[in-house]
Motif scaffolding. Structure first.
Motif, PDB file in Angstrom:
ATOM      1  N   VAL A  67      -0.666   8.988   2.987  1.00 22.91           N
ATOM      2  CA  VAL A  67       0.919   7.877   2.395  1.00 22.91           C
ATOM      3  C   VAL A  67       1.507   7.532   3.862  1.00 22.91           C
ATOM      4  O   VAL A  67       1.508   8.555   4.909  1.00 22.91           O
ATOM      5  N   GLU A  68       1.960   6.481   3.726  1.00 28.10           N
ATOM      6  CA  GLU A  68       2.397   5.879   5.045  1.00 28.10           C
ATOM      7  C   GLU A  68       3.987   5.159   4.855  1.00 28.10           C
ATOM      8  O   GLU A  68       4.011   4.572   4.023  1.00 28.10           O
ATOM      9  N   ASP A  69       4.842   5.433   5.825  1.00 24.69           N
ATOM     10  CA  ASP A  69       6.148   4.784   5.761  1.00 24.69           C
ATOM     11  C   ASP A  69       5.927   3.717   6.590  1.00 24.69           C
ATOM     12  O   ASP A  69       5.594   3.439   7.486  1.00 24.69           O
ATOM     13  N   THR A  70       6.434   2.440   5.817  1.00 30.30           N
ATOM     14  CA  THR A  70       6.212   1.108   6.408  1.00 30.30           C
ATOM     15  C   THR A  70       7.545   0.379   6.711  1.00 30.30           C
ATOM     16  O   THR A  70       7.234  -0.725   6.750  1.00 30.30           O
ATOM     17  N   ARG A  71       8.687   0.852   6.741  1.00 27.95           N
ATOM     18  CA  ARG A  71       9.932   0.276   6.688  1.00 27.95           C
ATOM     19  C   ARG A  71      10.936   1.060   7.724  1.00 27.95           C
ATOM     20  O   ARG A  71      10.926   2.050   7.357  1.00 27.95           O
ATOM     21  N   ARG A  72      11.499   0.412   8.390  1.00 27.64           N
ATOM     22  CA  ARG A  72      12.569   1.065   9.636  1.00 27.64           C
ATOM     23  C   ARG A  72      13.692   1.237   9.005  1.00 27.64           C
ATOM     24  O   ARG A  72      14.697   0.144   9.004  1.00 27.64           O
ATOM     25  N   ASP A  73      13.812   2.205   8.090  1.00 24.06           N
ATOM     26  CA  ASP A  73      15.227   2.394   7.244  1.00 24.06           C
ATOM     27  C   ASP A  73      15.104   4.024   7.145  1.00 24.06           C
ATOM     28  O   ASP A  73      14.152   4.821   7.657  1.00 24.06           O
ATOM     29  N   PRO A  74      16.324   4.437   6.830  1.00 24.39           N
ATOM     30  CA  PRO A  74      16.265   6.054   6.383  1.00 24.39           C
ATOM     31  C   PRO A  74      15.585   6.680   5.164  1.00 24.39           C
ATOM     32  O   PRO A  74      15.498   7.884   5.126  1.00 24.39           O
ATOM     33  N   TRP A  75      14.865   5.927   4.672  1.00 18.01           N
ATOM     34  CA  TRP A  75      14.088   6.174   3.601  1.00 18.01           C
ATOM     35  C   TRP A  75      12.654   6.664   3.902  1.00 18.01           C
ATOM     36  O   TRP A  75      11.997   6.518   4.922  1.00 18.01           O
ATOM     37  N   CYS A  76      12.004   7.546   3.013  1.00 16.51           N
ATOM     38  CA  CYS A  76      10.633   8.063   3.363  1.00 16.51           C
ATOM     39  C   CYS A  76       9.643   7.407   2.157  1.00 16.51           C
ATOM     40  O   CYS A  76      10.123   7.181   1.091  1.00 16.51           O
ATOM     41  N   ALA A  77       8.492   7.199   2.467  1.00 20.34           N
ATOM     42  CA  ALA A  77       7.382   7.184   1.474  1.00 20.34           C
ATOM     43  C   ALA A  77       6.987   8.265   1.018  1.00 20.34           C
ATOM     44  O   ALA A  77       6.565   9.120   1.787  1.00 20.34           O
ATOM     45  N   ALA A  78       6.666   8.747  -0.308  1.00 17.45           N
ATOM     46  CA  ALA A  78       6.366   9.841  -0.710  1.00 17.45           C
ATOM     47  C   ALA A  78       5.352   9.703  -2.088  1.00 17.45           C
ATOM     48  O   ALA A  78       5.497   8.747  -2.807  1.00 17.45           O
ATOM     49  N   VAL A  79       4.123  10.609  -1.982  1.00 18.21           N
ATOM     50  CA  VAL A  79       3.489  10.602  -3.004  1.00 18.21           C
ATOM     51  C   VAL A  79       3.632  11.823  -3.855  1.00 18.21           C
ATOM     52  O   VAL A  79       3.885  12.958  -3.537  1.00 18.21           O
ATOM     53  N   ARG A  80       4.020  11.911  -5.202  1.00 16.19           N
ATOM     54  CA  ARG A  80       4.340  12.763  -6.079  1.00 16.19           C
ATOM     55  C   ARG A  80       3.027  12.890  -7.066  1.00 16.19           C
ATOM     56  O   ARG A  80       2.668  12.231  -7.603  1.00 16.19           O
ATOM     57  N   ILE A  81       2.629  14.384  -7.040  1.00 17.90           N
ATOM     58  CA  ILE A  81       1.607  14.455  -7.859  1.00 17.90           C
ATOM     59  C   ILE A  81       1.987  15.520  -8.748  1.00 17.90           C
ATOM     60  O   ILE A  81       2.532  16.854  -8.534  1.00 17.90           O
ATOM     61  N   THR A  82       1.754  15.355  -9.988  1.00 18.73           N
ATOM     62  CA  THR A  82       2.353  16.323 -11.237  1.00 18.73           C
ATOM     63  C   THR A  82       0.745  16.723 -11.807  1.00 18.73           C
ATOM     64  O   THR A  82       0.538  15.755 -12.730  1.00 18.73           O
ATOM     65  N   LEU A 116       3.318   6.692  -6.171  1.00 15.06           N
ATOM     66  CA  LEU A 116       4.090   6.496  -4.696  1.00 15.06           C
ATOM     67  C   LEU A 116       5.351   6.120  -4.896  1.00 15.06           C
ATOM     68  O   LEU A 116       5.981   5.263  -6.021  1.00 15.06           O
ATOM     69  N   ALA A 117       6.435   6.461  -4.394  1.00 13.21           N
ATOM     70  CA  ALA A 117       7.846   6.377  -4.257  1.00 13.21           C
ATOM     71  C   ALA A 117       8.639   6.359  -3.048  1.00 13.21           C
ATOM     72  O   ALA A 117       7.956   6.632  -2.031  1.00 13.21           O
ATOM     73  N   SER A 118       9.704   5.924  -3.100  1.00 14.39           N
ATOM     74  CA  SER A 118      10.651   5.819  -2.068  1.00 14.39           C
ATOM     75  C   SER A 118      11.718   6.745  -2.082  1.00 14.39           C
ATOM     76  O   SER A 118      12.240   6.766  -3.332  1.00 14.39           O
ATOM     77  N   THR A 119      11.981   7.824  -1.066  1.00 15.02           N
ATOM     78  CA  THR A 119      12.948   8.837  -1.222  1.00 15.02           C
ATOM     79  C   THR A 119      13.669   9.243   0.001  1.00 15.02           C
ATOM     80  O   THR A 119      13.124   8.841   1.160  1.00 15.02           O
ATOM     81  N   ARG A 120      14.357   9.718  -0.163  1.00 17.11           N
ATOM     82  CA  ARG A 120      15.286  10.372   0.943  1.00 17.11           C
ATOM     83  C   ARG A 120      14.873  11.664   1.599  1.00 17.11           C
ATOM     84  O   ARG A 120      14.581  12.475   0.965  1.00 17.11           O
TER      85      ARG A 120
END
Length: 120
Positions: A67-82, A116-120
């Motif tokens: 998983v890769e963060d591709t934006r300059r912001d305070p958010w993270c890129a996250a992969v959630r696995i259930t 894949l989601a955007s999270t703080r």
């Protein structure tokens, strides 16, 4: 109310709803192995592969990727696995523009919901 104010309100509402919908990618139904996916959202991208193997007579699900963060912001890129049979997800996060985090997970069973989601 003036027409310009109404138009601004409608546009702001549409952007808010559209941004909320675009914050996650990939379908909500469980993927079974073998399966490969490479989703992208405005804040990040990811790639993962699901593979099944027999381990001591049990089916084991392996999830490998990144998983890769591709934006300059305070958010993270996250992969959630259930994984099947669980009500809460594991999460692998990449925080900071350009950060890429490897995913190596192992579960019992043959399927999992992976998003894949955007999270703080």
């Amino acid at each position: 109310m003036r027409p310009v104010s109404t138009l601004r309100t409608l546009l702001a509402t549409a952007l808010l709803v559209g941004g909320t919908i675009m914050a996650t990618a990939t379908p909500a139904n469980a993927a079974t192995c073998p399966h490969t996916e490479s989703p992208k959202i405005p804040a990040g991208e990811a790639h993962w592969t699901l593979a099944c193997r027999q381990v001591e007579g049990q089916t084991a699900l392996y999830i490998d990727g990144w998983v890769e963060d591709t934006r300059r912001d305070p958010w993270c890129a996250a992969v959630r696995i259930t994984p099947e049979g669980r009500n809460y997800p594991d999460e692998v996060r990449a925080c900071g523009y350009g950060e890429r985090v490897q995913i190596h997970k192992f579960y019992q069973g043959r399927s999992a919901i992976v998003k894949l989601a955007s999270t703080r």
